[in-house]
Design a protein around this motif. Structure first.
Motif, PDB file in Angstrom:
ATOM      1  N   ILE A  31       0.850  -1.206   0.000  1.00  0.00           N
ATOM      2  CA  ILE A  31       0.000   0.000   0.000  1.00  0.00           C
ATOM      3  C   ILE A  31       0.882   1.251   0.000  1.00  0.00           C
ATOM      4  N   ALA A  32       1.969   1.220   0.789  1.00  0.00           N
ATOM      5  CA  ALA A  32       2.893   2.359   0.826  1.00  0.00           C
ATOM      6  C   ALA A  32       3.528   2.588  -0.544  1.00  0.00           C
ATOM      7  N   PHE A  33       3.919   1.503  -1.212  1.00  0.00           N
ATOM      8  CA  PHE A  33       4.470   1.622  -2.569  1.00  0.00           C
ATOM      9  C   PHE A  33       3.474   2.316  -3.500  1.00  0.00           C
ATOM     10  N   LEU A  34       2.221   1.881  -3.433  1.00  0.00           N
ATOM     11  CA  LEU A  34       1.183   2.435  -4.319  1.00  0.00           C
ATOM     12  C   LEU A  34       0.917   3.905  -4.035  1.00  0.00           C
ATOM     13  N   LEU A  35       1.095   4.320  -2.795  1.00  0.00           N
ATOM     14  CA  LEU A  35       0.880   5.728  -2.437  1.00  0.00           C
ATOM     15  C   LEU A  35       2.071   6.601  -2.831  1.00  0.00           C
ATOM     16  N   ILE A  36       3.273   6.046  -2.713  1.00  0.00           N
ATOM     17  CA  ILE A  36       4.499   6.832  -2.958  1.00  0.00           C
ATOM     18  C   ILE A  36       4.757   7.038  -4.444  1.00  0.00           C
ATOM     19  N   ASN A  37       4.525   6.008  -5.269  1.00  0.00           N
ATOM     20  CA  ASN A  37       4.940   6.043  -6.673  1.00  0.00           C
ATOM     21  C   ASN A  37       4.390   7.219  -7.477  1.00  0.00           C
ATOM     22  N   PRO A  38       3.097   7.564  -7.393  1.00  0.00           N
ATOM     23  CA  PRO A  38       2.597   8.708  -8.172  1.00  0.00           C
ATOM     24  C   PRO A  38       3.273  10.017  -7.780  1.00  0.00           C
ATOM     25  N   LEU A  39       3.515  10.187  -6.485  1.00  0.00           N
ATOM     26  CA  LEU A  39       4.173  11.415  -6.008  1.00  0.00           C
ATOM     27  C   LEU A  39       5.609  11.471  -6.503  1.00  0.00           C
ATOM     28  N   LEU A  40       6.295  10.336  -6.425  1.00  0.00           N
ATOM     29  CA  LEU A  40       7.690  10.287  -6.858  1.00  0.00           C
ATOM     30  C   LEU A  40       7.810  10.516  -8.360  1.00  0.00           C
ATOM     31  N   PHE A  41       6.832  10.022  -9.128  1.00  0.00           N
ATOM     32  CA  PHE A  41       6.858  10.187 -10.580  1.00  0.00           C
ATOM     33  C   PHE A  41       6.720  11.653 -10.967  1.00  0.00           C
ATOM     34  N   GLN A  42       5.963  12.408 -10.184  1.00  0.00           N
ATOM     35  CA  GLN A  42       5.816  13.845 -10.449  1.00  0.00           C
ATOM     36  C   GLN A  42       7.111  14.606 -10.172  1.00  0.00           C
ATOM     37  N   VAL A  43       7.884  14.110  -9.214  1.00  0.00           N
ATOM     38  CA  VAL A  43       9.135  14.772  -8.838  1.00  0.00           C
ATOM     39  C   VAL A  43      10.252  14.429  -9.818  1.00  0.00           C
ATOM     40  N   ASP A  44      10.455  13.112 -10.077  1.00  0.00           N
ATOM     41  CA  ASP A  44      11.539  12.658 -10.967  1.00  0.00           C
ATOM     42  C   ASP A  44      11.166  11.314 -11.580  1.00  0.00           C
ATOM     43  N   PRO A  45      10.759  11.283 -12.856  1.00  0.00           N
ATOM     44  CA  PRO A  45      10.350  10.023 -13.498  1.00  0.00           C
ATOM     45  C   PRO A  45      11.446   8.957 -13.512  1.00  0.00           C
ATOM     46  N   TYR A  46      12.708   9.380 -13.646  1.00  0.00           N
ATOM     47  CA  TYR A  46      13.812   8.418 -13.704  1.00  0.00           C
ATOM     48  C   TYR A  46      13.943   7.670 -12.377  1.00  0.00           C
ATOM     49  N   ILE A  47      13.947   8.421 -11.289  1.00  0.00           N
ATOM     50  CA  ILE A  47      14.039   7.806  -9.952  1.00  0.00           C
ATOM     51  C   ILE A  47      12.801   6.949  -9.686  1.00  0.00           C
ATOM     52  N   ALA A  48      11.635   7.422 -10.116  1.00  0.00           N
ATOM     53  CA  ALA A  48      10.398   6.668  -9.930  1.00  0.00           C
ATOM     54  C   ALA A  48      10.456   5.337 -10.685  1.00  0.00           C
ATOM     55  N   PRO A  86       0.761  -8.419  -6.197  1.00  0.00           N
ATOM     56  CA  PRO A  86       1.379  -7.128  -5.865  1.00  0.00           C
ATOM     57  C   PRO A  86       2.121  -6.507  -7.043  1.00  0.00           C
ATOM     58  N   GLY A  87       2.834  -7.341  -7.823  1.00  0.00           N
ATOM     59  CA  GLY A  87       3.546  -6.829  -8.997  1.00  0.00           C
ATOM     60  C   GLY A  87       2.585  -6.285 -10.033  1.00  0.00           C
ATOM     61  N   GLY A  88       1.454  -6.971 -10.216  1.00  0.00           N
ATOM     62  CA  GLY A  88       0.440  -6.513 -11.156  1.00  0.00           C
ATOM     63  C   GLY A  88      -0.185  -5.197 -10.734  1.00  0.00           C
ATOM     64  N   LEU A  89      -0.426  -5.014  -9.436  1.00  0.00           N
ATOM     65  CA  LEU A  89      -0.984  -3.748  -8.935  1.00  0.00           C
ATOM     66  C   LEU A  89      -0.017  -2.592  -9.193  1.00  0.00           C
ATOM     67  N   LEU A  90       1.264  -2.844  -8.948  1.00  0.00           N
ATOM     68  CA  LEU A  90       2.280  -1.802  -9.188  1.00  0.00           C
ATOM     69  C   LEU A  90       2.339  -1.419 -10.665  1.00  0.00           C
ATOM     70  N   LEU A  91       2.246  -2.428 -11.550  1.00  0.00           N
ATOM     71  CA  LEU A  91       2.318  -2.160 -12.985  1.00  0.00           C
ATOM     72  C   LEU A  91       1.073  -1.411 -13.471  1.00  0.00           C
ATOM     73  N   ILE A  92      -0.117  -1.813 -12.988  1.00  0.00           N
ATOM     74  CA  ILE A  92      -1.359  -1.124 -13.387  1.00  0.00           C
ATOM     75  C   ILE A  92      -1.286   0.354 -13.006  1.00  0.00           C
ATOM     76  N   GLU A  93      -0.811   0.623 -11.799  1.00  0.00           N
ATOM     77  CA  GLU A  93      -0.668   2.012 -11.366  1.00  0.00           C
ATOM     78  C   GLU A  93       0.353   2.740 -12.238  1.00  0.00           C
ATOM     79  N   ALA A  94       1.456   2.063 -12.570  1.00  0.00           N
ATOM     80  CA  ALA A  94       2.498   2.682 -13.407  1.00  0.00           C
ATOM     81  C   ALA A  94       1.928   3.111 -14.751  1.00  0.00           C
ATOM     82  N   MET A  95       1.021   2.317 -15.307  1.00  0.00           N
ATOM     83  CA  MET A  95       0.395   2.669 -16.581  1.00  0.00           C
ATOM     84  C   MET A  95      -0.533   3.871 -16.427  1.00  0.00           C
ATOM     85  N   PHE A  96      -1.269   3.883 -15.342  1.00  0.00           N
ATOM     86  CA  PHE A  96      -2.205   4.997 -15.132  1.00  0.00           C
ATOM     87  C   PHE A  96      -1.481   6.331 -14.938  1.00  0.00           C
ATOM     88  N   ILE A  97      -0.297   6.308 -14.297  1.00  0.00           N
ATOM     89  CA  ILE A  97       0.404   7.574 -14.058  1.00  0.00           C
ATOM     90  C   ILE A  97       1.344   7.933 -15.204  1.00  0.00           C
TER      91      ILE A  97
END
Length: 526
Positions: A26-43, A66-77
């Motif tokens: 859950i923490a990963f899913l919350l952090i990734n969109p914020l991190l992507f806005q700051v620096d896509p490479y690091i995200a 869990p890997g599938g959830l992370l990937l689905i979110e990655a596509m949405f952002i």
């Protein structure tokens, strides 16, 4: 009411996985969109590390969810797109079909496999000889077949042995139905069970390493080998000869490593087959021999013929691996009388979860490409010259292959080097040397982690891994001595032997010598 409903949803989330694991995802899913806005490479790199974490925790929760959830979110952002993921799946369609059909085909040949390997384990009582037999057989088969096919065979055999012992130790007959996932009925034989698990873990890991030792040698051994051979214009024989100055010393040292590990009992190796387990396997062998009818014998003979077709078909590339696997299913089921849909469906239970996980992995590869995660390393390596460049290619390929798929890494690097050749930045002879460094670099150091090679990942996520307590960390630990030896010997051979050996092969006219002028004219015509 709302609070209780939220609590129920949370309890359902990832089922019986540990609470700390759920909160981490859950923490990963919350952090990734914020991190992507700051620096896509690091995200992007963060997502790769998170995905590796899900692989490492495979015994806590199958990585698909869990890997599938992370990937689905990655596509949405916006880290990648469904179209790019689909492209990666299409490029690797042969691997997908291989998993769907070949693993199921091996399922229908398990009678023959159990017959042959039971004889081997019973007859060869010396653990060192048995280990060398497994690693040599895996290497030889992987040079002509796909490593996933070989690992599927070994997993099938290991599961067969484990289920036989677990069934008898639980007080049941050989033919009885039994749930071998619970140890409740064998608590009084826990010591023998743990020793047997260690014994099977040894054989599984030796075999998995063997697929890497053999797979690096030929153009059909690994998918990236085919890509490299196609780009370089090498035939089957030329590919083997060019790789030999590196792959043959590595193979010898790989076998020597097996001897040292088994003799010194290092890194959890050296486990012996308990005498009680051997007695059960001998009883099983005698029981099957006495009770074998003419129909059973005929089934074994037909499966042996299908096995010959499998080896010949794959070695000569009569069709793609997946289609040959499909032919094995048709031949094996039709000749053994398996004609019910539900009976056929059991064969696909092992392969389909991993196939889905591999598709998620291809989505992560799409993220790596779209976010240019490897580009800085690629450009840095291309900045070197001469033998140093060859060594850096080997090391860079090895490190990246530990993190990502070695097929992707190999294809990216050979494409970059081909572009450099066509631009006149390197000579054809340099290109040939670098192609060898790329092939060996992606195949050898990648044994360090399960995500480096699909065969290792398949073993980690297979049904046998939790039974043998074969976790991600344990696989890394047991592969470590092989990783160190194969990497160092491969590097030394690349740096010290490859150039001289290639010149000798030129002089013997075993491989074609490409001058800079020929390379330039070839590039111009291309």
């Amino acid at each position: 009411m709302q609070t209780s409903m939220i609590g129920a949803v949370y309890k359902n989330f990832l089922g019986h996985a540990p609470d700390w694991y759920k909160k981490t995802i859950i923490a990963f899913l919350l952090i990734n969109p914020l991190l992507f806005q700051v620096d896509p490479y690091i995200a992007g790199w963060t997502l790769v590390i998170q995905f590796i974490f899900t692989l490492a925790m495979a015994l806590k929760c199958y990585p698909l969810q869990p890997g599938g959830l992370l990937l689905i979110e990655a596509m949405f952002i916006g880290m990648t797109t469904p179209g790019h993921m689909m492209h990666e799946i299409e490029v690797n369609l042969e691997v997908v079909l291989l998993l769907v059909f070949m693993v199921a085909g091996i399922f229908f040949m398990k009678d023959l496999l159990m017959y042959l390997f039971t004889k081997l384990v019973i007859k060869v009582q010396n653990k060192l000889v048995l280990s060398l037999s497994f690693i040599f057989a895996s290497a030889f088969l992987s040079a002509f077949l796909d490593a996933l096919t070989v690992v599927a065979v070994i997993i099938s055999v290991g599961l067969g042995f484990y289920s036989i012992y677990h069934k008898v130790a639980s007080g049941k007959e050989f033919h009885s139905d039994h749930d071998h996932t619970s140890d409740t009925a064998v608590e009084d034989r826990q010591s023998d069970l743990e020793n047997f698990r260690a014994f099977l873990r040894n054989l599984m890991m030796h075999s998995a390493v063997g697929t890497a030792l053999g797979g690096v040698m030929t153009m059909v051994g690994e998918p990236q080998n085919l890509i490299i051979a196609d780009k370089a214009g090498w035939s089957f024989v030329e590919f083997f000869i060019r790789m030999a100055p590196v792959t043959l010393p590595v193979f010898v040292f790989g076998l020597m490593t097996t001897v040292v590990l088994e003799k010194a009992k290092l890194f959890s190796y050296g486990a012996q087959l308990p005498e009680t387990v051997r007695n059960i396997l001998e009883d099983y062998n005698n029981h099957m021999d006495k009770g074998r009818s003419k129909r059973d014998t005929a089934k074994l003979l037909v499966q042996a013929l299908i096995g010959v077709w499998l080896v010949v078909g794959l070695a000569t590339h009569m069709a793609s691996v997946g289609l040959i696997g499909l032919s094995v299913i048709v031949l094996a089921t039709s000749t053994s009388g398996v004609i019910e849909e539900h009976a056929i469906g059991k064969a696909f239970e092992e392969a389909l979860p991993f196939t889905a996980l591999l598709c998620v992995f291809f989505g992560v590869v799409a993220v790596i490409i779209d976010q240019g995660l490897f580009q800085p390393v690629i450009h840095w390596v291309l900045s070197f010259e001469g033998e140093t460049q060859m060594v850096m290619f080997y090391l860079a390929n090895g490190v990246l292959s530990m993190v990502s798929d070695n097929v992707f890494v190999g294809s990216v690097y050979i494409t970059e080097v081909t572009s450099a050749l066509e631009a006149g930045q390197i000579t054809r002879d340099q290109y040939d040397m670098l192609a060898v460094a790329i092939n060996t670099g992606t195949n050898l150091p990648s044994v360090a982690t399960p995500n480096g090679q699909a065969a290792f990942l398949f073993l980690l996520t297979s049904a046998i891994a939790p039974l043998l307590r074969l976790s991600y960390g344990r696989m890394v630990y047991m592969a470590l001595p092989y990783t160190v030896v194969l990497t160092i010997v491969g590097l030394a051979a690349t740096y010290l032997v490859l150039g001289d050996a290639t010149q000798m092969l030129y002089d013997m006219h075993l491989i074609e010598h490409h001058s800079a002028a020929e390379a330039a004219s070839g590039s111009a015509s291309h």
